[in-house]
Design a protein around this motif. Structure first.
Motif, PDB file in Angstrom:
ATOM      1  N   VAL A 170       0.942  -1.194  -0.209  1.00  0.00           N
ATOM      2  CA  VAL A 170      -0.014  -0.186  -0.104  1.00  0.00           C
ATOM      3  C   VAL A 170       1.032   1.230   0.106  1.00  0.00           C
ATOM      4  CG1 VAL A 170      -1.712   1.074   1.255  1.00  0.00           C
ATOM      5  CG2 VAL A 170      -1.817  -1.150   1.063  1.00  0.00           C
ATOM      6  N   MET A 171       1.839   1.300   1.056  1.00  0.00           N
ATOM      7  CA  MET A 171       2.711   2.228   0.890  1.00  0.00           C
ATOM      8  C   MET A 171       3.564   2.566  -0.357  1.00  0.00           C
ATOM      9  SD  MET A 171       2.540   4.164   3.625  1.00  0.00           S
ATOM     10  CE  MET A 171       1.528   4.054   5.458  1.00  0.00           C
ATOM     11  N   MET A 172       3.760   1.608  -1.046  1.00  0.00           N
ATOM     12  CA  MET A 172       4.788   1.490  -2.227  1.00  0.00           C
ATOM     13  C   MET A 172       3.916   2.060  -3.351  1.00  0.00           C
ATOM     14  SD  MET A 172       7.763   0.728  -3.252  1.00  0.00           S
ATOM     15  CE  MET A 172       8.570   0.915  -4.657  1.00  0.00           C
ATOM     16  N   PHE A 173       2.661   1.742  -3.644  1.00  0.00           N
ATOM     17  CA  PHE A 173       1.692   2.331  -4.375  1.00  0.00           C
ATOM     18  C   PHE A 173       1.533   3.961  -4.133  1.00  0.00           C
ATOM     19  CE2 PHE A 173      -2.825   2.035  -6.571  1.00  0.00           C
ATOM     20  CZ  PHE A 173      -2.168   2.805  -7.609  1.00  0.00           C
ATOM     21  N   ALA A 174       1.418   4.276  -2.926  1.00  0.00           N
ATOM     22  CA  ALA A 174       1.034   5.504  -2.282  1.00  0.00           C
ATOM     23  C   ALA A 174       2.242   6.417  -2.765  1.00  0.00           C
ATOM     24  CB  ALA A 174       0.728   5.741  -0.917  1.00  0.00           C
ATOM     25  N   ALA A 175       3.584   5.959  -2.567  1.00  0.00           N
ATOM     26  CA  ALA A 175       4.892   6.527  -2.811  1.00  0.00           C
ATOM     27  C   ALA A 175       4.859   7.035  -4.255  1.00  0.00           C
ATOM     28  CB  ALA A 175       6.004   5.999  -2.235  1.00  0.00           C
ATOM     29  N   ILE A 176       4.564   6.167  -5.058  1.00  0.00           N
ATOM     30  CA  ILE A 176       4.412   6.460  -6.258  1.00  0.00           C
ATOM     31  C   ILE A 176       3.527   7.563  -6.681  1.00  0.00           C
ATOM     32  CG2 ILE A 176       3.914   5.498  -8.930  1.00  0.00           C
ATOM     33  CD1 ILE A 176       5.154   2.717  -7.547  1.00  0.00           C
ATOM     34  N   SER A 222       6.300  14.083   3.896  1.00  0.00           N
ATOM     35  CA  SER A 222       5.770  12.970   3.120  1.00  0.00           C
ATOM     36  C   SER A 222       7.093  11.880   3.164  1.00  0.00           C
ATOM     37  CB  SER A 222       5.743  13.435   1.729  1.00  0.00           C
ATOM     38  OG  SER A 222       4.380  14.112   1.790  1.00  0.00           O
ATOM     39  N   THR A 223       8.259  12.452   2.993  1.00  0.00           N
ATOM     40  CA  THR A 223       9.448  11.502   2.883  1.00  0.00           C
ATOM     41  C   THR A 223       9.803  10.773   4.242  1.00  0.00           C
ATOM     42  OG1 THR A 223      10.359  13.138   1.394  1.00  0.00           O
ATOM     43  CG2 THR A 223      11.765  11.252   2.355  1.00  0.00           C
ATOM     44  N   ILE A 224       9.454  11.526   5.315  1.00  0.00           N
ATOM     45  CA  ILE A 224       9.745  10.974   6.900  1.00  0.00           C
ATOM     46  C   ILE A 224       8.708   9.592   6.824  1.00  0.00           C
ATOM     47  CG2 ILE A 224       9.661  11.381   9.207  1.00  0.00           C
ATOM     48  CD1 ILE A 224      10.531  14.431   8.503  1.00  0.00           C
ATOM     49  N   LEU A 225       7.402  10.109   6.669  1.00  0.00           N
ATOM     50  CA  LEU A 225       6.201   9.160   7.097  1.00  0.00           C
ATOM     51  C   LEU A 225       6.450   8.044   6.074  1.00  0.00           C
ATOM     52  CD1 LEU A 225       3.043  11.540   7.225  1.00  0.00           C
ATOM     53  CD2 LEU A 225       4.118  10.252   9.101  1.00  0.00           C
ATOM     54  N   VAL A 456      -1.432   8.683   0.333  1.00  0.00           N
ATOM     55  CA  VAL A 456      -0.566   9.458  -0.703  1.00  0.00           C
ATOM     56  C   VAL A 456      -0.523  10.920   0.219  1.00  0.00           C
ATOM     57  CG1 VAL A 456      -1.051  10.775  -2.912  1.00  0.00           C
ATOM     58  CG2 VAL A 456      -2.273   8.573  -2.472  1.00  0.00           C
ATOM     59  N   PHE A 457       0.491  11.061   1.052  1.00  0.00           N
ATOM     60  CA  PHE A 457       0.938  11.990   1.860  1.00  0.00           C
ATOM     61  C   PHE A 457       1.145  13.278   1.238  1.00  0.00           C
ATOM     62  CE2 PHE A 457       2.556   8.375   4.530  1.00  0.00           C
ATOM     63  CZ  PHE A 457       1.467   8.236   5.262  1.00  0.00           C
ATOM     64  N   GLN A 458       1.902  13.303   0.029  1.00  0.00           N
ATOM     65  CA  GLN A 458       2.343  14.733  -0.790  1.00  0.00           C
ATOM     66  C   GLN A 458       0.970  15.392  -1.108  1.00  0.00           C
ATOM     67  OE1 GLN A 458       4.932  15.991  -0.994  1.00  0.00           O
ATOM     68  NE2 GLN A 458       4.647  17.502  -2.479  1.00  0.00           N
ATOM     69  N   GLY A 459      -0.088  14.616  -1.489  1.00  0.00           N
ATOM     70  CA  GLY A 459      -1.388  15.177  -1.755  1.00  0.00           C
ATOM     71  C   GLY A 459      -2.204  15.636  -0.961  1.00  0.00           C
ATOM     72  N   TRP A 460      -2.251  14.816   0.307  1.00  0.00           N
ATOM     73  CA  TRP A 460      -2.904  15.595   1.556  1.00  0.00           C
ATOM     74  C   TRP A 460      -2.370  16.709   2.034  1.00  0.00           C
ATOM     75  CZ3 TRP A 460      -7.802  14.342   1.858  1.00  0.00           C
ATOM     76  CH2 TRP A 460      -8.457  13.280   1.585  1.00  0.00           C
ATOM     77  N   PHE A 461      -1.003  16.712   2.239  1.00  0.00           N
ATOM     78  CA  PHE A 461      -0.334  17.661   2.755  1.00  0.00           C
ATOM     79  C   PHE A 461      -0.379  19.169   1.855  1.00  0.00           C
ATOM     80  CE2 PHE A 461       2.663  14.767   4.975  1.00  0.00           C
ATOM     81  CZ  PHE A 461       2.035  15.119   6.584  1.00  0.00           C
TER      82      PHE A 461
END
Length: 492
Positions: A170-176, A222-225, A456-461
């Motif tokens: 899940v995190m791998m897909f989210a990171a992409i 995002s990178t840290i999370l 999708v941390f970058q998006g939410w942030f």
């Protein structure tokens, strides 16, 4: 004189239409754009959304507008053509074409394969590999300007590699997806960057410089999370063989394509016109590809009588990739012009002003809400951005909000939400790509769109940062008489 010549002469001699009357007043003038939005939402919900479908929705909406026009149909048509002739649409289209050609050339040069090689030699596993994937996807999407292309390329190569070294699926897909958000928002050659700048009559380099702080502020946490929560996955069967196989498909020579990207970035950020920057990027990339044997000149452009386009290659693919969106932006810009001629824009602005009053904070909250609402409903983020742009411009100019700030509000929310919602086109594109990869790697887990969207941390942030910026006024700049940025709102 033929009838066609007579019509051309009449059109040339006609003045620009200043006002149109519609049945049901301001609502009648809104029919073309309202129909398009309803059409886009409906096709999205039915999972039938496509660029050609959106073009048809815009055409049908414009045609329906004829029947609501109390003015002569000839005047309605002239008003429509006046809208089509506005520079904003033409500038965006030309920039898209050059950006598309540049992106395709970088891919021919193997930039993604070079970044995959870079990721492979680090020896990182688990969460650190996920964090690195986010950063590499961010670099790639910033270079090529296409979040969709980033999603496909990294789901094809980096996703299996990540699972093989213990990354959480899940995190791998989210990171992409998060990396795609970064580039879609910040890249000078991104379609959303170009649309956000041109629709607000802003220069692309200035817009990119002004939004850098927002992008970085979202990217750091995002990178840290991703590093903290990205591990814990089970290594796939034969994971070492998979990692070796993917490394075999990588090529460090592709990293040389970062040089043309750097040229474009430097030229754009030092004030050169985007078309000039992209031209030098294309001209520098072509000899690098040919002389370093990363590809053949025929991969860039060639003639093929059996092809539908006759001319094939990266340059053609770059232009063709934006053809439908080019038609769409012209039609939506024209529909928005009808809103002005029919008084709809004034009526909507008037209603909003009753709530906003003299509060710039409320004006920015209204802008944020309009953009978020349309992007939540229309799955193709560029189309949603085009639809929201006239309202952002109208409100922003009313309260003298600087064009860079308007463009940033428009683009950040658009780029973010397009890669978050499960029904979003890039999310579904990545999901279908991963499903396709299971034919090669049977053990590869498929992550559902509903599972990935919270991460999708970058998006939410980005969404939250722009909301906070609207509420607090952080980064707010006003526009002076000559377009300069001011800290204080000028007097009317």
């Amino acid at each position: 004189m033929t009838s066609a010549e007579e019509e051309l002469a009449r059109t040339k001699g006609s003045k620009r239409i200043q006002k149109l009357d519609f049945r049901f007043g301001a609502f009648g003038a809104a029919v073309p754009l309202v129909f398009f939005v309803v059409w886009a939402i409906t096709t999205s919900v039915m999972k039938l959304s496509s660029e050609v479908g959106l073009v048809m929705g815009a055409l049908i909406g414009i045609t329906l507008g004829l029947f609501f026009s109390k003015s002569k149909w000839g005047d309605y048509a002239q008003g429509l053509f006046d809208g089509l002739a506005q520079p904003v649409g033409v500038v965006a289209i030309v920039a898209w074409f050059y950006a598309g050609m540049f992106a395709q050339i970088l891919q021919v040069g193997g930039l993604v394969e070079g970044l995959v090689w870079l990721g492979g030699i680090t020896g990182l596993t688990g969460g650190l590999f996920v964090a690195m994937t986010f950063l590499l996807a961010a670099v790639f999407s910033t270079a090529v300007g296409t979040g969709y292309g980033t999603t496909v390329a990294f789901c094809t190569l980096m996703y299996p590699a990540g699972i093989a070294v213990g990354a959480d699926p899940v995190m791998m897909f989210a990171a992409i997806l998060a990396g795609a958000v970064f580039g879609d928002n910040l890249a000078p050659v991104s379609d959303t960057t170009i649309v956000s700048a041109t629709t607000q009559e802003a220069d692309v380099p200035g817009v990119v410089r002004s939004r850098f702080k927002y992008s970085i502020m979202a990217a750091i946490p995002s990178t840290i999370l991703f590093a903290i929560f990205g591990g814990g996955g089970d290594n796939g069967v034969g994971s070492s063989d998979v990692a070796a196989s993917i490394m075999d498909d990588s090529n460090p020579a592709g990293l040389i394509m970062l040089l043309p990207f750097a040229i474009v970035l430097i030229l754009a950020l030092t004030g050169q016109h985007l078309m000039t920057s992209l031209t030098w990027g294309i001209l520098s990339a072509i000899p690098l590809i040919v002389f370093t044997s990363l590809g053949k000149f025929a991969d860039i452009i060639s003639f093929d009588s059996e092809s539908d386009t006759v001319i094939t290659g990266a340059l053609v693919e770059g232009v063709m990739g934006y053809m439908n969106m080019a038609i769409l932006i012209l039609l939506i810009v024209a529909a928005a012009h009808l809103l002005k001629l029919g008084g709809t824009m004034d009526a909507i602005t008037g209603l909003m002003i009753k709530w906003i009053k003299n509060s710039v904070r409320r004006a920015e909250l209204a802008i944020w809400s309009i953009v978020a609402l349309l992007n939540s409903a229309i799955t193709i983020n560029t189309a949603a951005e085009i639809a929201a742009a006239p309202f952002v411009k109208e409100l922003g100019e009313k309260y003298k909000i600087h064009r860079y700030r308007r463009a940033n509000m428009l683009d950040a929310v658009t780029s973010a939400l397009g890669y978050i919602f499960p029904w979003g086109a890039p999310v579904l594109l990545g999901w279908s790509t991963i499903k396709l990869m299971t034919e090669t790697y049977e053990w590869l887990p498929v992550v559902s769109p509903t599972a990935v969207f919270p991460y999708v941390f970058q998006g939410w942030f980005l969404v939250v940062i722009m909301l906070i910026a609207a509420i607090t006024g952080w980064g707010l700049r006003f526009e002076g008489k000559n377009g300069e940025e001011l800290k204080e709102r000028p007097n009317d």
